[in-house]
Design a protein around this motif. Sequence first.
Motif, PDB file in Angstrom:
ATOM      1  N   VAL A 189       0.775  -1.336   0.050  1.00 43.49           N
ATOM      2  CA  VAL A 189       0.152   0.008   0.063  1.00 43.49           C
ATOM      3  C   VAL A 189       0.816   1.072   0.096  1.00 43.49           C
ATOM      4  CG1 VAL A 189      -1.683   1.281   1.163  1.00 43.49           C
ATOM      5  CG2 VAL A 189      -1.976  -1.235   1.163  1.00 43.49           C
ATOM      6  N   GLY A 190       2.017   1.319   0.711  1.00 41.25           N
ATOM      7  CA  GLY A 190       2.857   2.339   0.618  1.00 41.25           C
ATOM      8  C   GLY A 190       3.267   2.844  -0.656  1.00 41.25           C
ATOM      9  N   THR A 191       3.773   1.799  -1.449  1.00 42.72           N
ATOM     10  CA  THR A 191       4.342   1.990  -2.971  1.00 42.72           C
ATOM     11  C   THR A 191       3.193   2.437  -3.645  1.00 42.72           C
ATOM     12  OG1 THR A 191       5.987   0.179  -2.486  1.00 42.72           O
ATOM     13  CG2 THR A 191       5.373   0.916  -4.641  1.00 42.72           C
ATOM     14  N   LEU A 192       2.087   1.862  -3.487  1.00 41.13           N
ATOM     15  CA  LEU A 192       0.945   2.496  -4.377  1.00 41.13           C
ATOM     16  C   LEU A 192       0.366   3.671  -4.090  1.00 41.13           C
ATOM     17  CD1 LEU A 192      -1.250  -0.912  -4.336  1.00 41.13           C
ATOM     18  CD2 LEU A 192       0.205   0.059  -6.132  1.00 41.13           C
ATOM     19  N   MET A 193       0.422   4.018  -2.723  1.00 40.17           N
ATOM     20  CA  MET A 193      -0.088   5.324  -2.560  1.00 40.17           C
ATOM     21  C   MET A 193       0.956   6.542  -3.008  1.00 40.17           C
ATOM     22  SD  MET A 193      -2.875   5.493  -1.154  1.00 40.17           S
ATOM     23  CE  MET A 193      -2.851   7.311  -0.462  1.00 40.17           C
ATOM     24  N   GLY A 194       2.275   6.107  -2.884  1.00 39.49           N
ATOM     25  CA  GLY A 194       3.385   6.671  -3.511  1.00 39.49           C
ATOM     26  C   GLY A 194       3.135   7.270  -4.797  1.00 39.49           C
ATOM     27  N   LEU A 195       3.140   6.004  -5.484  1.00 32.82           N
ATOM     28  CA  LEU A 195       2.789   6.157  -6.935  1.00 32.82           C
ATOM     29  C   LEU A 195       1.671   6.965  -7.216  1.00 32.82           C
ATOM     30  CD1 LEU A 195       3.485   5.090  -9.719  1.00 32.82           C
ATOM     31  CD2 LEU A 195       1.973   3.006  -9.587  1.00 32.82           C
ATOM     32  N   LEU A 196       0.628   6.827  -6.619  1.00 36.38           N
ATOM     33  CA  LEU A 196      -0.648   7.596  -6.678  1.00 36.38           C
ATOM     34  C   LEU A 196      -0.409   9.123  -6.410  1.00 36.38           C
ATOM     35  CD1 LEU A 196      -3.832   8.165  -7.028  1.00 36.38           C
ATOM     36  CD2 LEU A 196      -4.133   7.738  -4.761  1.00 36.38           C
ATOM     37  N   GLY A 197       0.530   9.636  -5.597  1.00 39.33           N
ATOM     38  CA  GLY A 197       1.158  10.855  -5.131  1.00 39.33           C
ATOM     39  C   GLY A 197       1.704  11.421  -6.495  1.00 39.33           C
ATOM     40  N   THR A 198       2.781  10.216  -7.017  1.00 36.52           N
ATOM     41  CA  THR A 198       3.520  10.676  -8.300  1.00 36.52           C
ATOM     42  C   THR A 198       2.547  11.196  -9.504  1.00 36.52           C
ATOM     43  OG1 THR A 198       5.204   9.291  -7.605  1.00 36.52           O
ATOM     44  CG2 THR A 198       5.282   9.830  -9.660  1.00 36.52           C
ATOM     45  N   VAL A 199       1.483  10.293  -9.497  1.00 37.33           N
ATOM     46  CA  VAL A 199       0.604  10.661 -10.695  1.00 37.33           C
ATOM     47  C   VAL A 199       0.029  11.945 -10.872  1.00 37.33           C
ATOM     48  CG1 VAL A 199      -1.203   9.792 -12.006  1.00 37.33           C
ATOM     49  CG2 VAL A 199       0.295   8.222 -11.168  1.00 37.33           C
ATOM     50  N   THR A 200      -0.447  12.168  -9.285  1.00 40.81           N
ATOM     51  CA  THR A 200      -1.139  13.654  -9.188  1.00 40.81           C
ATOM     52  C   THR A 200      -0.271  14.731  -9.339  1.00 40.81           C
ATOM     53  OG1 THR A 200      -0.964  13.214  -6.767  1.00 40.81           O
ATOM     54  CG2 THR A 200      -2.946  12.411  -7.654  1.00 40.81           C
ATOM     55  N   GLY A 201       0.914  14.400  -8.922  1.00 42.57           N
ATOM     56  CA  GLY A 201       1.892  15.564  -8.924  1.00 42.57           C
ATOM     57  C   GLY A 201       2.188  15.897 -10.568  1.00 42.57           C
ATOM     58  N   MET A 202       2.295  14.626 -11.202  1.00 38.25           N
ATOM     59  CA  MET A 202       2.749  14.949 -12.651  1.00 38.25           C
ATOM     60  C   MET A 202       1.571  15.627 -13.481  1.00 38.25           C
ATOM     61  SD  MET A 202       5.702  14.105 -12.692  1.00 38.25           S
ATOM     62  CE  MET A 202       6.007  14.249 -14.666  1.00 38.25           C
ATOM     63  N   ILE A 203       0.373  15.215 -13.072  1.00 29.17           N
ATOM     64  CA  ILE A 203      -0.899  15.715 -13.666  1.00 29.17           C
ATOM     65  C   ILE A 203      -0.896  17.364 -13.548  1.00 29.17           C
ATOM     66  CG2 ILE A 203      -3.559  15.939 -13.365  1.00 29.17           C
ATOM     67  CD1 ILE A 203      -3.461  13.025 -12.646  1.00 29.17           C
TER      68      ILE A 203
END
Length: 275
Positions: A189-203
């Motif tokens: 879950v930590g990795t997936l949440m970090g990836l979600l934050g990465t995606v929102t940041g890139m958006i």
Amino acid sequence: MANAPKPTTVKKESSSASNLFATLVIPICIVIAALIYKFVLGDANNFIDNNVENLPKVGNYAGMAYKGGPIVPILMGMLLMVVVFSVERFIVIGKATGTSNLDAFVKKVQALLNSNNIEAAMAECDKQQGSVANVIKSGLKKYREMEVEANMDTDQKCLAIQKDIEEATTLEMPMLEQNLTVIATLVSVGTLMGLLGTVTGMIKAFGGLGASGAPDSAALATGISEALINTATGIGTSTLAIIMYNILTSKIDKLTYAIDEAGFSIIQTYASTHK
């Protein structure tokens, strides 16, 4: 054929306390992380002109973390959970190990068994305490019961001792493994949440690039910062969770091995002295 005596049961700590602990820790960690995010990382002094809407001051990591967005406090909460649950498991496993060195305790019990001093071995278990000592003492009690059992042969008695040790282990070991599933879950879950934050940041970053006219450099910088901060926090949380999970499981495996070794000695001693 006579029925085998019922196995001696060991005292089993109730799991309700551990379940309550897990139920309370998860929301508390999220709340604490949210407060740290809001009032520590989001303190106005961390930003240019003391305005949280501006970029962080040069070299101010707290302000940079705040710009990571709303996923940051969730990741911080997960990081706190890993720390809290790891400390709790270390304490529980430490109590299960007992008051002295586990290897020395097992060797001492084996030596007493070889000299057929069952009472002294049980006294050592009382002195050692913990889950391992509880299981071994249960096996020793069954050993003593089998010595006066007249309706069973040696093989049946050995089987009864083995069954008692296995059932005692079944009662004790789940307490050591509780909450490890939380740490294991946080790995993914930590990795997936970090990836979600990465995606929102890139958006947000691409949103700044796609603005009409000249690209919005502030929006671009904020978006990239959010992506990288979330990536770093997510990876850090997962890395710590993996390390703690492996350390804790290795400690539990060591306890299991000690129980198996002592249990084998008890059975072999009985078989060799009661042919």
